[in-house]
Motif scaffolding. Structure first.
Motif, PDB file in Angstrom:
ATOM      1  N   ASN A 189       3.732   2.824  -4.241  1.00  0.00           N
ATOM      2  CA  ASN A 189       3.325   2.677  -2.842  1.00  0.00           C
ATOM      3  C   ASN A 189       2.689   1.297  -2.603  1.00  0.00           C
ATOM      4  N   LYS A 200      -0.267   0.219  -1.864  1.00  0.00           N
ATOM      5  CA  LYS A 200      -1.532  -0.116  -2.527  1.00  0.00           C
ATOM      6  C   LYS A 200      -1.285  -0.447  -4.005  1.00  0.00           C
ATOM      7  N   GLU A 201      -0.433   0.383  -4.637  1.00  0.00           N
ATOM      8  CA  GLU A 201      -0.129   0.116  -6.056  1.00  0.00           C
ATOM      9  C   GLU A 201       0.528  -1.265  -6.200  1.00  0.00           C
ATOM     10  N   LYS A 211     -10.267   4.789   4.966  1.00  0.00           N
ATOM     11  CA  LYS A 211     -10.152   5.088   3.532  1.00  0.00           C
ATOM     12  C   LYS A 211      -9.663   6.517   3.332  1.00  0.00           C
ATOM     13  N   GLU A 212     -10.240   7.429   4.110  1.00  0.00           N
ATOM     14  CA  GLU A 212      -9.850   8.840   3.969  1.00  0.00           C
ATOM     15  C   GLU A 212      -8.409   9.071   4.424  1.00  0.00           C
ATOM     16  N   THR A 213      -7.989   8.316   5.443  1.00  0.00           N
ATOM     17  CA  THR A 213      -6.686   8.602   6.053  1.00  0.00           C
ATOM     18  C   THR A 213      -5.526   7.869   5.364  1.00  0.00           C
ATOM     19  N   GLY A 234      -6.155   5.402   2.741  1.00  0.00           N
ATOM     20  CA  GLY A 234      -6.667   4.679   1.560  1.00  0.00           C
ATOM     21  C   GLY A 234      -5.920   4.926   0.268  1.00  0.00           C
ATOM     22  N   GLU A 235      -5.153   6.006   0.197  1.00  0.00           N
ATOM     23  CA  GLU A 235      -4.386   6.254  -1.032  1.00  0.00           C
ATOM     24  C   GLU A 235      -3.166   5.341  -1.115  1.00  0.00           C
ATOM     25  N   SER A 236      -2.600   5.035   0.053  1.00  0.00           N
ATOM     26  CA  SER A 236      -1.337   4.282   0.054  1.00  0.00           C
ATOM     27  C   SER A 236      -1.482   2.831   0.509  1.00  0.00           C
ATOM     28  N   THR A 237      -2.602   2.491   1.118  1.00  0.00           N
ATOM     29  CA  THR A 237      -2.789   1.120   1.613  1.00  0.00           C
ATOM     30  C   THR A 237      -4.093   0.547   1.062  1.00  0.00           C
ATOM     31  N   GLY A 259     -15.574   1.954   0.332  1.00  0.00           N
ATOM     32  CA  GLY A 259     -14.258   2.028  -0.301  1.00  0.00           C
ATOM     33  C   GLY A 259     -13.303   0.873  -0.076  1.00  0.00           C
ATOM     34  N   ASP A 308     -11.019  -2.084  -0.882  1.00  0.00           N
ATOM     35  CA  ASP A 308     -10.400  -2.449  -2.151  1.00  0.00           C
ATOM     36  C   ASP A 308     -10.454  -3.949  -2.407  1.00  0.00           C
TER      37      ASP A 308
END
Lengths: 454, 328
Positions: A2, A4-5, A130-132, A134-137, A191, A193
């Motif tokens: 994704n 963020k990765e 971050k909550e919405t 934050g895992e992918s961006t 949070g 990055d």
């Protein structure tokens, strides 16, 4: 992988599937939802809603939460002048009247607290982002660099102080570093990055002054970010050509530049330091006033001109409010799938084969014809949303309407798009008339238009 | 004073660091234009926390003022506001427009933005040049701190050395030399309070200042060709060869101007010459100014096909001098 990765791997100098894309949608985010800059930057709900729309339409690998270099200055007593299509301006400087000769002067000591100024709003939106997403961006928290903050506080007198009152300037920069560290700690806590230290005024000072007065403050900030185990970035805009190397010596993880810098030359320098370089789609000539094809073409040219290692593609700086969203989408598509866009652009500019395309007789249709023109709805999120919206007509009206998609990356559709006179994609036409371009209609508005022609 | 010959608005950029006298110059020019002619004058202010011209007493009848909001700090990402300001002013059918730039702004992007404006609204403006106002007393200090101050001089078409009464003769000469090294191709006018007749500015402004061929996005097709001929400092051309080159091509040019190092040994040094001329009459004179390298700007009619030929001939001249170079 994704977004963020992809960004984290790039910062770690590892190979990635695509070049990282970070659209700097500050005030421009508001345009997507119909909010002006002053509403956007003072209302957390509107800001959050607009940032989510940026995330949805532009599919960023990294995204700044707020692009406003006046947050700290406002808390520290600078006067603000608000505008509709630009971030607020500093219109008064609390240290402007400070006399440095002949009397005891006092530099400020106030450090912003989480409850000061607009910080509660900013921190809340950062948390929600971050909550919405934050895992992918990867989320960027932007702090004002010490030179820009000092010039907000002191005004233009700072530039003569830097020569005539070096020690006072050093003290002022040290204070600004303390402010920056406090802001950084707050942003890390919610949070962020990447911490970007944004200092446009760096492009205006001589390398000599940078080395003697600013190397220390910036190095201290980047060292602090490193000890917090967060990634860092140094944003500059303007012609900072001569300061790129001195900036590298302050050891940020990345540097972002605008169109005043030759990216190829700058990358030669940043590569020597193994620093990521980001930039530099021209904000005005290309993004604001260019066509979608200009934006695609610029990105392809940029990608072709240098190694993709340690590279991020981004607008030169905070995007102007009125940039047509389709231009950002065009740039994004060129980054996500450069080969496909390159081929399509070649066909667009110099068609190599003729297609026997006959447009429908729009005046004498049996039933309403909804045509959705996308770049490629499988790849481009904005195009996907536009296509899905178009298809809702089938759910509601069934066989009483017809819906057809044309993807621009299929070569014959380029010719069709030209024949229709469409400049921007994605677009929806109803009975041959352009109804929406880039901004996806809401369902009510969409159905109302169909009802008119049923 | 004659009105502009065309319907185009004559546009001047005014640069200079804080306190150099930009606002005073503009005030004087506007007053002069209002006193001696029925001109419609516009002013676009792009300020960095400086005291603007807003509060000054002007006849408002023929003056249109627009202040753009550039985020207070210098930031090139706010050039959309600058362009919007120019678009707005285009509606007023002005005779003259002055753009007072921020004290630390870089004029290079501004010129580029003008090309964008031309693309959007057509040839409403006729760009006449960039006036750089210099505070004689403080210039050296600001030059040391601000790269943008150097660029303001580099990109200027006319330098106004203001507050000249505040420095002595030697300082003045020193300052002139430094300015000429940064930008050898522009004229320098001296003043105490920026009181310079507009006509003098119009006649002294140089339309082909260095640095010349900057990369641009949309070069308007009607601009004359500009060619920059250069040779590194270790290449010293012979006088004969250079004069032959000049005789061959000068008549084809609108203008040529620049500094050149020629092989004439005087007290163990090579000699620098200043060449400046229009078509058949380029003047060449020795100068004490020493540049980093030979640099000549050649201006040609846009349709003149000789551009490439001149560049090729110059390349041959330089490489033949390289082969026979001598150390001074």
């Amino acid at each position: 992988m994704n977004g963020k990765e992809r960004l984290l791997r790039t910062f770690n100098h590892e190979p990635v599937d695509k070049v990282v894309w970070v659209p700097f949608a500050g005030i421009h985010a508001g345009k997507l939802k119909g909010y002006f800059a002053d509403e956007l930057l003072t209302d957390g709900d509107k800001l959050f809603e607009s940032l989510i729309e940026v995330n949805r339409l532009y599919s960023p690998d990294g995204q700044p939460v707020l692009f406003d270099l006046q947050i700290e200055a406002e808390i520290l007593g600078c006067g603000m002048r608000w505008g509709k299509k630009a971030p607020p301006s500093v219109c008064s400087h609390p240290l402007e009247t400070l006399k440095l000769v002949g009397e005891d002067y006092q530099l400020p000591s106030k450090i912003p607290e989480k409850t000061d100024g607009r910080l509660p709003l900013v921190l809340d939106v950062m948390k929600r982002m971050k909550e919405t997403v934050g895992e992918s961006t990867a989320l960027f928290g932007l702090v004002t660099g010490p030179l820009t903050l000092a010039s907000h506080l002191r005004g233009t007198k700072l530039f003569l102080d830097m020569l005539r009152h070096k020690e006072t300037s050093r003290e002022l920069f040290a204070y600004c570093v303390t402010v920056a560290k406090a802001m950084i700690s707050y942003y890390i806590e919610v949070g962020m990055d990447v911490i970007a230290v944004v200092d446009p005024v760096v492009s205006q000072v001589s390398p000599k002054i940078f080395k003697s007065l600013l190397h220390g403050p910036f190095s201290e900030i980047f060292q602090y970010i490193k000890t917090q185990k967060v990634l860092s970035s140094f944003f500059v805009c303007g012609d900072a050509t001569k300061n790129i190397e001195p900036m590298c010596h302050t050891k940020p993880d990345s540097i972002f530049v605008d169109e005043n810098i030759n990216m190829v030359e700058a990358k030669r320098i940043t590569d020597q330091f193994n620093i990521i370089l980001g930039g530099n789609i021209p904000l005005t000539s290309t993004m604001l006033y260019g066509t979608q094809q200009d934006n695609m073409g610029f990105v392809i040219k940029l990608l072709d001109s240098m190694s993709h290692k340690n590279l991020i593609i981004a607008p030169g700086c905070d995007m102007p409010y009125d940039i047509p969203p389709e231009n950002v989408i065009g740039a994004m598509e060129a980054i996500k799938d450069p080969e496909k866009i390159r081929r399509a652009l070649e066909t667009y500019e110099k068609p190599t084969q003729e297609f026997d395309i006959i447009l429908p007789d729009y005046e004498n249709l049996d039933k309403p014809l909804i045509e959705v023109f996308t770049l490629d709805s499988d790849q481009c999120p904005a195009c996907g949303y536009m296509k899905n919206m178009a298809l809702t007509a089938k759910e509601k009206y069934g066989d009483r309407v017809e819906v057809i998609e044309y993807k621009w990356t299929i070569l014959e559709n380029i010719e069709r798009t030209k024949m229709m006179g469409l400049q921007h994609l994605p677009s929806i036409t109803i009975n041959g008339k352009l109804k929406w371009s880039s901004i996806i209609p809401d369902q009510e508005e969409y159905f109302a238009e169909i009802d008119k022609v049923l | 004073m004659n009105p502009p010959p065309s319907t185009q608005c004559r546009l001047y950029l005014i640069n200079g660091f804080l306190g150099s006298g930009k606002t005073t110059l503009i005030k004087n020019l506007i007053q002069e234009l209002q006193e001696f002619g029925d001109f419609k004058v516009g002013l676009l202010e792009n300020e960095f926390g400086e005291v603007g011209i807003d509060g000054m007493q002007f006849s408002q009848k023929n003056l249109k003022l627009v202040e753009i909001d550039n985020g207070s700090i210098f930031c090139s990402c706010r050039s959309d506001q600058f362009i919007e300001g120019l678009k707005e002013l285009a509606n007023y059918k002005l005779d003259f427009l002055f753009i007072e730039s921020s004290g630390i702004s870089d004029p290079a992007p501004m010129e580029r933005d003008l090309e964008v404006v031309e693309k959007i609204i057509g040839e409403v403006y006729k760009y006449k040049g960039n006036l750089c106002v210099i505070d004689s007393l403080n210039f050296m200090d600001t030059l040391e701190v601000l790269e943008s101050v150097r660029r303001q001089v580099e990109y200027s078409n006319l330098i106004i050395l203001n507050k000249i009464d505040q420095i002595n003769f030697d300082e003045r000469e020193g300052l002139r030399k430094i300015l000429q090294v940064i930008n050898p191709l522009v004229n320098i006018l001296e003043s105490k309070y920026c009181k310079i007749p507009f006509q003098l500015i119009q006649s002294e402004i140089c339309s082909d200042a260095l640095p010349v061929p900057t990369e641009s996005y949309n070069s308007p097709s009607n601009k004359p060709q500009k060619i920059l001929l250069q040779a590194p400092s270790n290449i010293i051309l012979t006088k004969d060869a250079f004069f032959e080159f000049l005789n061959h091509f000068a008549s084809q040019t609108f203008r040529l101007k620049g500094y050149i190092q020629l092989s004439e040994i005087v007290e163990g040094k090579t000699v620098w010459y200043y060449v400046d001329g229009v078509q058949n009459a380029p003047e060449i004179a020795k100068t004490e100014i020493i540049r980093e390298k030979t640099e000549i700007v050649v201006i040609l009619d846009q349709h003149n096909p000789l551009g490439e030929v001149i560049q090729e001939a110059w390349g041959d001249l330089v490489s033949s001098s390289q082969n026979s170079k001598f150390s001074s």
